[in-house]
Scaffold this active site. Structure first.
Site, PDB file in Angstrom:
ATOM      1  N   LYS A  87     122.292  81.061 -47.892  1.00  0.00           N
ATOM      2  CA  LYS A  87     121.085  80.227 -47.793  1.00  0.00           C
ATOM      3  C   LYS A  87     121.368  78.822 -48.316  1.00  0.00           C
ATOM      4  CE  LYS A  87     117.966  84.149 -47.917  1.00  0.00           C
ATOM      5  NZ  LYS A  87     117.258  85.137 -48.741  1.00  0.00           N
ATOM      6  N   GLN A 110     114.885  85.805 -54.613  1.00  0.00           N
ATOM      7  CA  GLN A 110     115.604  86.836 -53.852  1.00  0.00           C
ATOM      8  C   GLN A 110     115.166  88.237 -54.299  1.00  0.00           C
ATOM      9  OE1 GLN A 110     117.854  86.255 -51.249  1.00  0.00           O
ATOM     10  NE2 GLN A 110     117.716  88.468 -50.990  1.00  0.00           N
ATOM     11  N   ASP A 112     109.121  82.029 -48.151  1.00  0.00           N
ATOM     12  CA  ASP A 112     109.304  83.403 -47.682  1.00  0.00           C
ATOM     13  C   ASP A 112     108.016  83.929 -47.037  1.00  0.00           C
ATOM     14  OD1 ASP A 112     111.698  84.696 -47.667  1.00  0.00           O
ATOM     15  OD2 ASP A 112     111.562  85.484 -49.714  1.00  0.00           O
TER      16      ASP A 112
END
Ligand code: NAD
Length: 287
Positions: free
Chosen positions: A54, A98, A121
């Protein structure tokens, strides 16, 4: 008949190039590049690989990439304090924590603590609510990527029958909402669904997001359907090596479907590309 392969790598590369051009324009207009900060708690090797890729994609798109690596025994209060700091930082447009988080940390509480405007997200309850009500918000990256692939293959999907297999908050549920907003007729199937084969057999669009190798046999697929395989499963080979397979029996489904995504090289590359697109969108919305 053999299905047309949906090239997720190529579609993702095109989206990343589009985002990079948008980032350059944003930077010229605002005197700063959009910033994405990723937080990793613990030392799960798979998570570390995701976080690194990422960060790399972020820098390649011209964005500012921030990264925090916290020890596995981090207290929830300390993680919440870091999120408060990132929420208040004007240079941070996107915050990604994460998953999965270590056991002592309540992931729902952590997600709820992220400023919804920075929740790239798309997991904050405000963003899930906006998605369900068909309003502008930040949408989870994997289902966003799936919808782009479906639209590229099929164009308008109004009235199409869609079956989504899997009801996670990360993939299945937002996928069903996106398809509903695109005017498909959606069945959301899950582990308690009866006669999954009959549901899949009438689907023009099948999205499989379960995590069980080859759980969708090829003969279930309606001829000409669009098959999107989200599953990522590592299976052992007799020679001691391993390979990645999806949730759909690819070879058998390929001979019936109209379009199909390979694993790897289908949905996977779209997820990071959509994360970059979300970060740019968040930067614009905040600017
Ligand atoms: P999850 O474990 O949270 O959810 C799995 C879902 O499958 C559940 O809702 C469950 O009800 C359903 N299910 C389980 N057994 C079933 C059965 N026999 N029949 C029908 N439904 C069943 O998983 P997730 O986070 O949604 O991920 C699903 C898969 O997608 C995993 O393989 C994951 O690795 C992969 N994934 C890929 C990407 C990507 O970028 N390509 C991103 C996220 C997840």
């Amino acid at each position: 008949m053999s299905a047309q392969l949906i090239d997720g790598k190529a579609r993702a590369a095109a989206l990343r190039a589009e985002v990079a051009a948008g980032v350059a324009a944003f930077t010229a207009a605002h005197g700063r590049a959009p910033g994405l900060t990723v937080v990793l708690v613990g030392d799960d090797p798979a998570s570390a690989v995701y976080v690194a890729s990422k960060g790399k994609a972020c820098r390649e798109a011209g964005m500012v990439s921030g990264e925090y690596r916290l020890p596995a025994d981090t207290a929830e209060a300390d993680l919440l304090a870091l999120i408060a700091q990132l929420n208040a930082d004007p240079a941070v447009d996107g915050i990604l924590v994460q998953m999965p988080l270590p056991r002592q940390i309540d992931s729902d509480r952590v997600i709820a603590a992220i400023d919804p405007a920075k929740d790239v997200d798309g997991l904050h309850p405000v963003n899930t609510g906006l998605l369900v009500s068909g309003r502008q918000g930040l949408v989870p990256c994997t289902p966003s990527g799936c919808l782009l692939l479906i639209r590229e293959a099929m164009g308008d999907i109004a009235g199409a029958q869609a079956v989504v297999i899997g009801r996670s908050i990360l993939v299945g549920k937002p996928m069903a909402a996106l398809l509903t907003n695109a005017s498909a007729t959606v069945t959301l199937a899950h582990s308690r669904t009866r006669d999954l084969a009959a549901h899949v057999a009438r689907a023009d669009i099948v999205v499989a997001a379960v995590g069980i190798p080859n759980m969708v046999p090829g003969e279930w697929i309606k001829p000409g359907a669009c098959v999107i395989d989200v599953g990522i499963n590592r299976v052992a080979l007799p020679d001691g090596k391993s390979r990645l397979v999806g949730d759909v029996d690819f070879e058998a489904a390929r001979s019936r479907a109209g379009w199909i995504t390979p694993v790897p090289g289908g949905v996977g590359p779209m997820t990071i590309a959509c994360l970059l697109a979300n970060t740019l969108a968040a930067a614009h919305a905040r600017a």
